[in-house]
Scaffold this motif. Sequence first.
Motif, PDB file in Angstrom:
ATOM      1  N   GLY A  92       0.809  -1.220   0.000  1.00 36.21           N
ATOM      2  CA  GLY A  92       0.000   0.000   0.000  1.00 36.21           C
ATOM      3  C   GLY A  92       0.838   1.264   0.000  1.00 36.21           C
ATOM      4  O   GLY A  92       2.043   1.240   0.231  1.00 36.21           O
TER       5      GLY A  92
ATOM      6  N   GLY B 286       4.762  -3.423  -4.364  1.00 38.45           N
ATOM      7  CA  GLY B 286       3.972  -2.764  -5.390  1.00 38.45           C
ATOM      8  C   GLY B 286       4.671  -1.453  -5.721  1.00 38.45           C
ATOM      9  O   GLY B 286       5.412  -0.916  -4.882  1.00 38.45           O
ATOM     10  N   SER B 287       4.441  -0.932  -6.929  1.00 36.51           N
ATOM     11  CA  SER B 287       5.102   0.335  -7.258  1.00 36.51           C
ATOM     12  C   SER B 287       4.531   1.465  -6.398  1.00 36.51           C
ATOM     13  O   SER B 287       5.212   2.451  -6.136  1.00 36.51           O
ATOM     14  CB  SER B 287       4.982   0.649  -8.743  1.00 36.51           C
ATOM     15  OG  SER B 287       3.638   0.826  -9.103  1.00 36.51           O
ATOM     16  N   SER B 288       3.280   1.303  -5.933  1.00 38.13           N
ATOM     17  CA  SER B 288       2.696   2.333  -5.066  1.00 38.13           C
ATOM     18  C   SER B 288       3.515   2.457  -3.780  1.00 38.13           C
ATOM     19  O   SER B 288       3.799   3.565  -3.318  1.00 38.13           O
ATOM     20  CB  SER B 288       1.249   1.982  -4.735  1.00 38.13           C
ATOM     21  OG  SER B 288       1.155   0.687  -4.199  1.00 38.13           O
TER      22      SER B 288
ATOM     23  N   PHE C 221       4.869  -2.985 -14.561  1.00 42.00           N
ATOM     24  CA  PHE C 221       4.855  -2.953 -13.085  1.00 42.00           C
ATOM     25  C   PHE C 221       4.345  -1.604 -12.575  1.00 42.00           C
ATOM     26  O   PHE C 221       3.486  -1.546 -11.695  1.00 42.00           O
ATOM     27  CB  PHE C 221       6.290  -3.212 -12.589  1.00 42.00           C
ATOM     28  CG  PHE C 221       6.496  -3.025 -11.106  1.00 42.00           C
ATOM     29  CD1 PHE C 221       5.936  -3.911 -10.198  1.00 42.00           C
ATOM     30  CD2 PHE C 221       7.263  -1.981 -10.624  1.00 42.00           C
ATOM     31  CE1 PHE C 221       6.143  -3.753  -8.827  1.00 42.00           C
ATOM     32  CE2 PHE C 221       7.468  -1.816  -9.267  1.00 42.00           C
ATOM     33  CZ  PHE C 221       6.913  -2.703  -8.371  1.00 42.00           C
TER      34      PHE C 221
ATOM     35  N   THR D 225       0.693  -1.780 -10.724  1.00 38.23           N
ATOM     36  CA  THR D 225       0.733  -1.725  -9.254  1.00 38.23           C
ATOM     37  C   THR D 225       0.922  -0.297  -8.737  1.00 38.23           C
ATOM     38  O   THR D 225       1.343  -0.094  -7.605  1.00 38.23           O
ATOM     39  CB  THR D 225       1.853  -2.631  -8.684  1.00 38.23           C
ATOM     40  OG1 THR D 225       3.115  -2.066  -9.051  1.00 38.23           O
ATOM     41  CG2 THR D 225       1.768  -4.043  -9.206  1.00 38.23           C
TER      42      THR D 225
ATOM     43  N   ARG E  17       0.871  -9.203  -7.152  1.00 34.00           N
ATOM     44  CA  ARG E  17       2.242  -9.015  -6.667  1.00 34.00           C
ATOM     45  C   ARG E  17       3.041 -10.330  -6.766  1.00 34.00           C
ATOM     46  O   ARG E  17       4.195 -10.348  -7.185  1.00 34.00           O
ATOM     47  CB  ARG E  17       2.201  -8.547  -5.222  1.00 34.00           C
ATOM     48  CG  ARG E  17       3.338  -7.639  -4.876  1.00 34.00           C
ATOM     49  CD  ARG E  17       2.891  -6.494  -4.043  1.00 34.00           C
ATOM     50  NE  ARG E  17       2.324  -6.873  -2.782  1.00 34.00           N
ATOM     51  CZ  ARG E  17       3.005  -6.817  -1.639  1.00 34.00           C
ATOM     52  NH1 ARG E  17       4.260  -6.447  -1.640  1.00 34.00           N
ATOM     53  NH2 ARG E  17       2.429  -7.105  -0.501  1.00 34.00           N
TER      54      ARG E  17
ATOM     55  N   PHE F 107      -2.977   1.318  -5.638  1.00 38.48           N
ATOM     56  CA  PHE F 107      -2.901  -0.142  -5.569  1.00 38.48           C
ATOM     57  C   PHE F 107      -2.787  -0.584  -4.102  1.00 38.48           C
ATOM     58  O   PHE F 107      -2.060   0.021  -3.333  1.00 38.48           O
ATOM     59  CB  PHE F 107      -1.667  -0.608  -6.355  1.00 38.48           C
ATOM     60  CG  PHE F 107      -1.503  -2.099  -6.447  1.00 38.48           C
ATOM     61  CD1 PHE F 107      -2.366  -2.873  -7.209  1.00 38.48           C
ATOM     62  CD2 PHE F 107      -0.474  -2.737  -5.775  1.00 38.48           C
ATOM     63  CE1 PHE F 107      -2.204  -4.244  -7.299  1.00 38.48           C
ATOM     64  CE2 PHE F 107      -0.302  -4.108  -5.869  1.00 38.48           C
ATOM     65  CZ  PHE F 107      -1.170  -4.856  -6.632  1.00 38.48           C
ATOM     66  N   GLU F 108      -3.493  -1.604  -3.742  1.00 35.74           N
ATOM     67  CA  GLU F 108      -3.515  -2.193  -2.390  1.00 35.74           C
ATOM     68  C   GLU F 108      -4.223  -1.312  -1.372  1.00 35.74           C
ATOM     69  O   GLU F 108      -4.137  -1.558  -0.179  1.00 35.74           O
ATOM     70  CB  GLU F 108      -2.093  -2.523  -1.905  1.00 35.74           C
ATOM     71  CG  GLU F 108      -1.457  -3.622  -2.748  1.00 35.74           C
ATOM     72  CD  GLU F 108      -0.032  -3.941  -2.385  1.00 35.74           C
ATOM     73  OE1 GLU F 108       0.722  -2.998  -2.128  1.00 35.74           O
ATOM     74  OE2 GLU F 108       0.327  -5.122  -2.363  1.00 35.74           O
TER      75      GLU F 108
ATOM     76  N   PHE G 111       3.884 -11.065 -10.341  1.00 36.48           N
ATOM     77  CA  PHE G 111       4.974 -10.219 -10.821  1.00 36.48           C
ATOM     78  C   PHE G 111       6.317 -10.800 -10.386  1.00 36.48           C
ATOM     79  O   PHE G 111       7.249 -10.929 -11.180  1.00 36.48           O
ATOM     80  CB  PHE G 111       4.830  -8.783 -10.287  1.00 36.48           C
ATOM     81  CG  PHE G 111       5.962  -7.896 -10.712  1.00 36.48           C
ATOM     82  CD1 PHE G 111       5.940  -7.266 -11.945  1.00 36.48           C
ATOM     83  CD2 PHE G 111       7.085  -7.741  -9.917  1.00 36.48           C
ATOM     84  CE1 PHE G 111       7.003  -6.484 -12.367  1.00 36.48           C
ATOM     85  CE2 PHE G 111       8.156  -6.957 -10.328  1.00 36.48           C
ATOM     86  CZ  PHE G 111       8.103  -6.322 -11.556  1.00 36.48           C
ATOM     87  N   PHE G 112       6.386 -11.159  -9.115  1.00 32.69           N
ATOM     88  CA  PHE G 112       7.617 -11.702  -8.537  1.00 32.69           C
ATOM     89  C   PHE G 112       8.025 -12.977  -9.276  1.00 32.69           C
ATOM     90  O   PHE G 112       9.189 -13.169  -9.625  1.00 32.69           O
ATOM     91  CB  PHE G 112       7.354 -11.987  -7.057  1.00 32.69           C
ATOM     92  CG  PHE G 112       8.587 -12.124  -6.231  1.00 32.69           C
ATOM     93  CD1 PHE G 112       9.514 -11.098  -6.162  1.00 32.69           C
ATOM     94  CD2 PHE G 112       8.816 -13.268  -5.491  1.00 32.69           C
ATOM     95  CE1 PHE G 112      10.654 -11.220  -5.390  1.00 32.69           C
ATOM     96  CE2 PHE G 112       9.952 -13.395  -4.712  1.00 32.69           C
ATOM     97  CZ  PHE G 112      10.873 -12.367  -4.664  1.00 32.69           C
TER      98      PHE G 112
ATOM     99  N   TYR H 210      13.107  -4.098  -8.402  1.00 34.75           N
ATOM    100  CA  TYR H 210      12.552  -3.158  -7.420  1.00 34.75           C
ATOM    101  C   TYR H 210      13.565  -2.047  -7.113  1.00 34.75           C
ATOM    102  O   TYR H 210      13.199  -0.899  -6.923  1.00 34.75           O
ATOM    103  CB  TYR H 210      12.176  -3.895  -6.135  1.00 34.75           C
ATOM    104  CG  TYR H 210      11.141  -4.977  -6.327  1.00 34.75           C
ATOM    105  CD1 TYR H 210       9.887  -4.684  -6.850  1.00 34.75           C
ATOM    106  CD2 TYR H 210      11.415  -6.300  -5.987  1.00 34.75           C
ATOM    107  CE1 TYR H 210       8.933  -5.679  -7.035  1.00 34.75           C
ATOM    108  CE2 TYR H 210      10.466  -7.294  -6.160  1.00 34.75           C
ATOM    109  CZ  TYR H 210       9.231  -6.978  -6.684  1.00 34.75           C
ATOM    110  OH  TYR H 210       8.288  -7.964  -6.864  1.00 34.75           O
TER     111      TYR H 210
END
Lengths: 115, 150
Positions: A15, A54-56, B103, B107, B69, B111-112, B72-73, A92
């Motif tokens: 998040g 997540g990119s967020s 990505f 995401t 997620r 997101f989330e 993606f991993f 990442y």
Amino acid sequence: MMIDVASDFSPYPAGRFKSDGPFSGEQFREDRLLPALRRGEHVTVRLAGTKGYGSSFLEEAFGGLVRHGHFSQDQLQRHLTIEAGAPEYEVYKRRADDYIRRATFGIDARERARA
Amino acid sequence: MDFWSVVTPTIISTTISTLTALHTVKRTEWSARVDEVTKDIRQFSDDARRYWAAPLKPEEFLPLSVTIRARFFDINRQLEMLEAAPGRSFSAERVSLLWEQVFDVATGGDFESPNRVIDGQRATNAAAMADELRMKILDCRRRSLRWWPW
């Protein structure tokens, strides 16, 4: 100083904002990154060991340092190292570095994405 | 006819056919891996599209975010493995930029977040980029499986 996200924060970071849940990017930035950086130490963040990102989360944690005016890109280049820690986390690391590089003080990342 | 005039051609032809068989097995195995990763990218794209475009309740879209997620991993690791496969010209470098854009889109935003808002544009972008990525990977395979170097 080394911050290992999985052991020092959570193996399940998720998040963007604190309102999104307990281990958000905003919380990581406010509770872990900023205190360490404000002490003037060189901070190394190790990304490996979590169940992915997540990119967020990454944008808010790292890009947010610049967007909210805490540090400039130059300062972060000197005082912050983001370390993948394992080959599968390289993606990442690259993204986090990129979010810092592209962040602009005062501009919300989500608004820029919508534009 | 002496011994070596019989044995030498036999050794040469056996060696060539064994090497060819091994090479073919490796090509088939590698090709299957590419199939698997493109299938997983399709799944990732479907999940992302559903996450961003479907009118889901939090108890439905939050588990979906975990799946996205995890996928993606997993795909990331598969791409690393494809790159590491010996004798193949597949390079994750060729696809990494697009993969990172997928990505970012899939995401990004909120997101989330339990307050996720439907974002049709993001869903479309994620699906389009994922499709482009699949095409790029398949193109890498096509070029990598050629017997000739050009």
